[in-house]
Design a protein around this motif. Structure first.
Motif, PDB file in Angstrom:
ATOM      1  N   ILE A 148       0.859  -1.190   0.000  1.00 18.91           N
ATOM      2  CA  ILE A 148       0.000   0.000   0.000  1.00 18.91           C
ATOM      3  C   ILE A 148       0.886   1.227   0.000  1.00 18.91           C
ATOM      4  CG2 ILE A 148      -1.697   1.350   1.290  1.00 18.91           C
ATOM      5  CD1 ILE A 148      -2.711  -1.220   2.515  1.00 18.91           C
ATOM      6  N   ALA A 149       0.590   2.168  -0.878  1.00 18.77           N
ATOM      7  CA  ALA A 149       1.268   3.458  -0.874  1.00 18.77           C
ATOM      8  C   ALA A 149       0.235   4.546  -0.622  1.00 18.77           C
ATOM      9  CB  ALA A 149       1.975   3.697  -2.211  1.00 18.77           C
ATOM     10  N   ARG A 150       0.454   5.325   0.428  1.00 19.89           N
ATOM     11  CA  ARG A 150      -0.434   6.442   0.752  1.00 19.89           C
ATOM     12  C   ARG A 150       0.351   7.727   0.572  1.00 19.89           C
ATOM     13  NH1 ARG A 150      -4.580   5.107   5.571  1.00 19.89           N
ATOM     14  NH2 ARG A 150      -5.129   7.218   4.934  1.00 19.89           N
ATOM     15  N   VAL A 151      -0.138   8.555  -0.331  1.00 16.46           N
ATOM     16  CA  VAL A 151       0.477   9.859  -0.590  1.00 16.46           C
ATOM     17  C   VAL A 151      -0.559  10.907  -0.214  1.00 16.46           C
ATOM     18  CG1 VAL A 151       1.590  11.351  -2.270  1.00 16.46           C
ATOM     19  CG2 VAL A 151       1.790   8.864  -2.479  1.00 16.46           C
ATOM     20  N   GLY A 152      -0.367  11.535   0.959  1.00 17.65           N
ATOM     21  CA  GLY A 152      -1.389  12.451   1.444  1.00 17.65           C
ATOM     22  C   GLY A 152      -2.683  11.697   1.670  1.00 17.65           C
ATOM     23  N   GLU A 153      -3.765  12.113   0.989  1.00 20.27           N
ATOM     24  CA  GLU A 153      -5.062  11.468   1.132  1.00 20.27           C
ATOM     25  C   GLU A 153      -5.316  10.416   0.054  1.00 20.27           C
ATOM     26  OE1 GLU A 153      -7.935  14.559   1.155  1.00 20.27           O
ATOM     27  OE2 GLU A 153      -7.314  15.389   3.094  1.00 20.27           O
ATOM     28  N   LEU A 154      -4.376  10.218  -0.853  1.00 22.64           N
ATOM     29  CA  LEU A 154      -4.539   9.265  -1.943  1.00 22.64           C
ATOM     30  C   LEU A 154      -3.878   7.934  -1.585  1.00 22.64           C
ATOM     31  CD1 LEU A 154      -3.748  11.657  -4.940  1.00 22.64           C
ATOM     32  CD2 LEU A 154      -5.998  11.058  -4.007  1.00 22.64           C
ATOM     33  N   THR A 155      -4.514   6.851  -2.001  1.00 23.18           N
ATOM     34  CA  THR A 155      -4.015   5.519  -1.665  1.00 23.18           C
ATOM     35  C   THR A 155      -4.009   4.628  -2.899  1.00 23.18           C
ATOM     36  OG1 THR A 155      -4.885   5.660   0.590  1.00 23.18           O
ATOM     37  CG2 THR A 155      -4.357   3.466  -0.227  1.00 23.18           C
ATOM     38  N   ALA A 156      -2.951   3.867  -3.073  1.00 25.17           N
ATOM     39  CA  ALA A 156      -2.867   2.862  -4.125  1.00 25.17           C
ATOM     40  C   ALA A 156      -2.460   1.548  -3.485  1.00 25.17           C
ATOM     41  CB  ALA A 156      -1.855   3.267  -5.193  1.00 25.17           C
ATOM     42  N   ARG A 157      -3.124   0.463  -3.868  1.00 24.99           N
ATOM     43  CA  ARG A 157      -2.823  -0.877  -3.348  1.00 24.99           C
ATOM     44  C   ARG A 157      -2.511  -1.783  -4.522  1.00 24.99           C
ATOM     45  NH1 ARG A 157      -4.411  -4.464   1.220  1.00 24.99           N
ATOM     46  NH2 ARG A 157      -5.225  -2.638   2.281  1.00 24.99           N
ATOM     47  N   GLN A 158      -1.428  -2.537  -4.405  1.00 28.50           N
ATOM     48  CA  GLN A 158      -1.032  -3.437  -5.475  1.00 28.50           C
ATOM     49  C   GLN A 158      -0.585  -4.781  -4.905  1.00 28.50           C
ATOM     50  OE1 GLN A 158       1.904  -1.827  -8.088  1.00 28.50           O
ATOM     51  NE2 GLN A 158       0.608  -0.183  -8.857  1.00 28.50           N
ATOM     52  N   PRO A 159      -0.825  -5.874  -5.650  1.00 25.33           N
ATOM     53  CA  PRO A 159      -0.295  -7.173  -5.214  1.00 25.33           C
ATOM     54  C   PRO A 159       1.222  -7.174  -5.310  1.00 25.33           C
ATOM     55  CG  PRO A 159      -1.212  -7.334  -7.426  1.00 25.33           C
ATOM     56  CD  PRO A 159      -1.557  -5.958  -6.918  1.00 25.33           C
TER      57      PRO A 159
END
Length: 403
Positions: A78-89
């Motif tokens: 999981i990468a959280r940049v400020g209020e944005l989140t991206a999740r990858q396998p």
């Protein structure tokens, strides 16, 4: 042939080496000397990956089973940049408490007849009487520093500041969190190592560290500020510092250590005493245990000590080349964070996963991302073609054989 071995340093590398030596020949006389009392260690959790567990199982199934049973795992990032989140396998990773890992290794070593001497410091001028002395006493190795000119010790400090903390937050994935402040970006890497227990490494540029006042803040005030900055990710959980002699938190600058040679007479370097790799690749403990595997094999298979130590050094230096390169580029990616941080989260996370590439610093990030995706699609097509090819061939052959 029975040999007498003294391992100086009771970390994972020295303990695992003692286990492997006893498994290969119970008649070996093996002692591990650790200057700290038993049960005292620094840090919280260490990481390893599924493939490494398979290697441990091949050399000592009992130790591998105990480590696996006391680990927690994840298969996403999981990468959280400020209020944005991206999740990858991602790859299947594991975390285990450092204290628990050392307990497992110490118990196994004792069961095999290894002598463990805690609260027993070995000085460079008072080496044990042994056929082989193993310097597994860490990055600040006194045994290595006594002969630093011979070993060709080289230390390259990094630019960023970092702090290793514990937390009662439970991370269900390997978590990257990036927060923007008035003084620049600050971020952490977090992962779990036991139910309800996690650890994280906080990192930032020196300008941000000073601008936020972290260079002068006391430990409690510094942790309170970090808890505020990462409140959304921590979700009310606390950060915990390691005990320190001073009033301030233990912010460090990572030091990449290499040695021109790893042995001198009957003295050989092991683990962090021989090499370090940046913490952002999460390979320190794995590499130390792989050192132990290689050294144990060389000692068992080579007829003479000089040949065994030369083989060990050659094998491990070759194996480390790709990891050390990846670690250097990984550290640089974080030092160049402003180059990537304003990309869309999916692109930024993709390049975070590509941070080991030597090409990435020299290609515009958006262009690199497009090229990487194009190559990925080509690889997918190639794999599909390899799978479908035999199937199509069999179908055509069957049709051709019909009456």
């Amino acid at each position: 042939m029975r040999v007498k071995v003294a391992c100086v340093g009771g970390g994972p590398a020295g303990l695992y080496l003692s286990i492997l030596l006893k498994l290969r020949d119970p008649s070996h006389d093996v002692t591990v000397h650790e200057r700290n009392p038993e049960g005292s260690t620094y840090g919280w959790g260490v990481t390893y990956w599924r493939g490494f567990l398979d290697r441990l199982r091949a050399h000592d199934p009992e130790t591998a089973r105990a480590i696996e049973a006391n680990s927690v795992g994840w298969s996403e990032g999981i990468a959280r940049v400020g209020e944005l989140t991206a999740r990858q396998p991602g790859d299947e990773g594991r975390g285990i408490g450092r204290h628990r890992l050392l307990e497992i290794l110490a118990d196994r070593a004792r069961s095999l007849g290894v002598r463990l001497e805690f609260a027993h410091e070995i000085t460079p001028g008072g080496l044990p009487d042994a056929d082989l002395v193993v310097a597994g006493d860490g990055v600040h190795s006194a045994l290595r520093d006594r002969h630093a000119a011979h070993f060709g010790t080289r230390i390259v400090p990094g630019r960023n500041r970092y702090l290793w903390l514990g937390t009662d937050a439970s991370f269900d994935a390997f978590t990257f969190a990036f927060a923007e402040t008035d003084h620049g970006w600050i971020w952490f890497y977090g992962y779990g190592f036991a139910p309800g227990a996690g650890t994280c490494v906080v990192e930032c540029a020196p300008e941000t560290w000073r601008g936020l006042g972290l260079d002068t803040a006391g430990e409690e005030d510094g942790q309170a500020l970090l808890e505020k900055i990462f409140a959304d990710v921590l979700d009310g959980h606390r950060l915990v510092g390691r005990p320190s002699a001073g009033a301030g938190a233990q912010w460090l600058t990572f030091r990449t250590l290499t040695n021109r040679t790893w042995h001198r007479g009957n003295l050989v370097l092991l683990g962090d005493a021989a090499h370090t790799t940046h913490y952002s690749v999460g390979a320190g403990t794995t590499l130390a245990l792989e050192d132990a595997i290689a050294l144990a094999a060389a000692l068992h298979e080579e007829p003479a000590l000089p040949r065994a130590l030369a083989r060990y050094e050659h094998e491990r230096k070759q194996a480390l080349l790709s990891v050390q390169s990846a670690a250097r580029h990984s550290a640089r990616w974080y030092e160049d964070l402003p180059r990537y941080i304003h990309l869309p989260p999916e692109q930024m996370f993709a390049l975070l996963g590509q941070r080991h590439s030597p090409l990435l610093p020299h290609v515009p990030p958006r262009l690199y991302h497009r090229l990487d995706r194009a190559v990925g699609r080509l690889d997918t097509l190639r794999r599909l073609k390899r799978r479908l090819g035999p199937m199509v061939a069999r179908t055509l052959q069957a049709r051709a054989s019909r009456p």
